[in-house]
Write an enzyme that holds these catalytic residues in place. Structure first.
Site, PDB file in Angstrom:
ATOM      1  N   ARG A  79      30.807 -60.963 -59.053  1.00 29.87           N
ATOM      2  CA  ARG A  79      30.669 -60.090 -57.415  1.00 29.87           C
ATOM      3  C   ARG A  79      31.779 -59.374 -57.384  1.00 29.87           C
ATOM      4  NH1 ARG A  79      32.372 -62.864 -53.019  1.00 29.87           N
ATOM      5  NH2 ARG A  79      30.205 -62.163 -52.020  1.00 29.87           N
ATOM      6  N   PRO A  83      35.372 -81.651 -66.670  1.00 28.68           N
ATOM      7  CA  PRO A  83      35.824 -82.211 -65.281  1.00 28.68           C
ATOM      8  C   PRO A  83      37.335 -82.541 -65.260  1.00 28.68           C
ATOM      9  CG  PRO A  83      34.406 -83.648 -66.865  1.00 28.68           C
ATOM     10  CD  PRO A  83      34.388 -82.336 -67.333  1.00 28.68           C
TER      11      PRO A  83
END
Length: 247
Positions: A155, A90
């Site tokens: 992808r 984070p």
């Protein structure tokens, strides 16, 4: 072929994800190979511990450097080659489409998934090449963040998507959100497809899509336009959107 290594305390979380949909097909096509390592296997602690209390006190446990360093050393494919070593955190910089595009050109990626209160600081300082966050929120571990980043990277590999133009026109690829899509029937319960899309005029269709991408970005993610160098036509459209937004 790209090689992706994932270091995790919960390797079973990745089995379904890497075997299904586009990620699974990418592996079948030979575009990528996935390797999941439980870095607990590399601890020298007789109790197989990978975490300890932080120096100076405080809540939570911190992942120790030794298992992580040794696991990364074990999965490097070549001694004289430096792979990108990615820490999900984070505290990392926001992961963007341009990062996915850059990483898709690498030969090997190593993802380190954290848990507990955090990492010994020597891991990001002396081992990691990239530290990324997928949003301003905290999860129980880095596995889901790694999955999201890996999906966005894989992808983009050549031959993975059935249509090679799909990745080029995705949201964020040119800094804008993607334009709306419609399919048959042209009239569904009185809700009609915009006339331009069934006109057969490809020049007009291209212009409409560009304008709608800009409109959607203006309405949903105006922050993306802050540093965009606008063309004359885009500036004209943006002025039109702003005027309508005031009405």
């Amino acid at each position: 072929m790209m090689r992706i290594d994932v270091l995790s305390l919960f390797p079973g979380m990745f089995q379904g994800v890497f075997n299904e949909s586009i990620l699974g097909k990418a592996a079948e096509k030979g575009a990528v190979s996935y390797h999941i390592t439980d870095f607990r296997d590399y601890t020298t602690n007789k109790h197989r511990k990978v975490d300890d209390y932080p120096f100076g006190g405080g809540a939570g446990m911190v992942l120790m450097p030794q298992p992580i360093f040794d696991a990364v050393g074990a999965v490097r494919t070549e001694a004289d080659f430096s792979p990108r070593i990615i820490l999900t955190s984070p505290q990392g910089k926001p992961f963007r489409q341009r990062d996915a595009e850059e990483l898709s050109r690498e030969k090997q990626l190593i993802f380190i998934c954290g848990h507990y209160e955090g990492f010994d600081e020597r891991i990001p300082q002396h081992l990691v090449t990239d530290e990324y966050s997928i949003g301003d929120f905290v999860m129980t571990g880095g596995e889901l963040a790694a999955m999201a980043m890996i999906d966005s990277i894989v992808r983009l590999l050549p031959g993975v998507l059935g249509n090679d133009t799909s990745a080029v026109t995705d949201s964020f690829s040119d800094g804008l959100l993607e334009h709306p899509h419609y399919t048959r029937p042209a009239d569904f319960r009185g809700m009609n497809v915009p006339d331009v899309l069934v006109s057969g005029n490809h020049e007009k269709i291209t212009e409409w899509r560009h304008k709608e991408s800009l409109r959607r970005t203006f309405l949903r993610r105006p922050d993306l336009l802050a540093n965009r160098s606008l063309s004359g036509k885009e500036a004209e459209w943006l002025s039109e959107f702003r005027q309508k937004n005031k009405e």
